[in-house]
Design an enzyme around this catalytic site. Sequence first.
Site, PDB file in Angstrom:
ATOM      1  N   LYS A  54       0.845  -1.211   0.000  1.00 19.34           N
ATOM      2  CA  LYS A  54       0.000   0.000   0.000  1.00 19.34           C
ATOM      3  C   LYS A  54       0.875   1.254   0.000  1.00 19.34           C
ATOM      4  CE  LYS A  54      -3.741  -2.475   2.280  1.00 19.34           C
ATOM      5  NZ  LYS A  54      -4.467  -2.840   3.494  1.00 19.34           N
ATOM      6  N   GLN A  98      -4.401  -1.428   9.676  1.00 16.24           N
ATOM      7  CA  GLN A  98      -4.353  -2.768   9.095  1.00 16.24           C
ATOM      8  C   GLN A  98      -4.942  -3.794  10.048  1.00 16.24           C
ATOM      9  OE1 GLN A  98      -3.457  -3.337   5.950  1.00 16.24           O
ATOM     10  NE2 GLN A  98      -3.745  -5.536   6.083  1.00 16.24           N
ATOM     11  N   ASP A 121     -10.827   2.957   3.908  1.00 18.74           N
ATOM     12  CA  ASP A 121     -11.201   1.530   3.804  1.00 18.74           C
ATOM     13  C   ASP A 121     -12.713   1.383   3.625  1.00 18.74           C
ATOM     14  OD1 ASP A 121      -9.328  -0.562   3.874  1.00 18.74           O
ATOM     15  OD2 ASP A 121      -8.889  -0.246   5.994  1.00 18.74           O
TER      16      ASP A 121
END
Length: 304
Positions: A54, A98, A121
């Site tokens: 990412k 995460q 997200d």
Amino acid sequence: MTAKLIKGTEIRDEILGEIKQEVENIKTKYGVVPGLVTILVGENPASISYVTAKIKAAQSLGFKEIQDNQPEDITEQQLLALIDRYNKDDSIHGILVQLPLPKGIDEKKVLNAIDPDKDVDGFHPVNVGRLMIGGAEVKFPPCTPAGIQELIVRSGFETKGAEVVVVGRSNIVGKPIAIMMLQKAANANATVTVVHTATKDLAYHCKRAEILIVAAGVPGLVKPEWIKPGACVIDVGVNRVGEKISEKTGRKVAILKGDVDFDAAKEIAGAITPVPGGVGPMTITMLMRNTLNSLKFKLGIAGT
Ligand code: GUN
């Protein structure tokens, strides 16, 4: 092979090119770039490799990026304070924590602490609600479903009125992609069926699908005879079924298998995603797009 291969890597490169161009234009006009922070707690090897990918993608697009790694023993309180700091940081437009988090940290509490307007997200309940309402309400569609929709549309499949069958009802893929394909909007407007572990006749439903999206996490679940000839098959499954030595690097790598019996299905489907190289590359790409869009919302230029 009769099916067209839907190459996530090619579509990824196309979209990343579009994002990069937009980042340059915005930087020239407004003097700002999208800012993304990834927060990784502990040293889970899979999480480290996801976060690294990412950050690399963000770097390659000219984003400001911060990789904030925290020790396994960080307290929930400390993690919440860290998120609060990034919520208040004007140079950060996207915050990603995460998952999974270590035991003892309440994942829900942590995700809910992220400012919904920085939740790239799309996991915060506010963004889940926005997705349900649809249209201009939607700020951050969750990344994997957004990638699936791009694969379908950019491969030239008509979604309006199409019979879409989604196998799986997870919060991350099954439920959101079903909602997204259902919306009365371009790139959607489909007739959607969701099937799951309690469904009586999976085969019956799958056989009706013009667009079949499989996110069950069961290797080879979908049999070739369940596929309607000519259908668009999106295989979201990434199942580790063993290990092999990579010819390229000489190192041990996982053998990955999708939820669809690819070798047989490719002779029946009209188009199909490979595993790996189908849906996988799209998730990070959509994270980058959400981060760019977060900045665009802030600048009041979203939708342009
Ligand atoms: N862990 C596995 N996939 C994801 C994802 O898409 N987002 C976050 N935050 N964590 C993950």
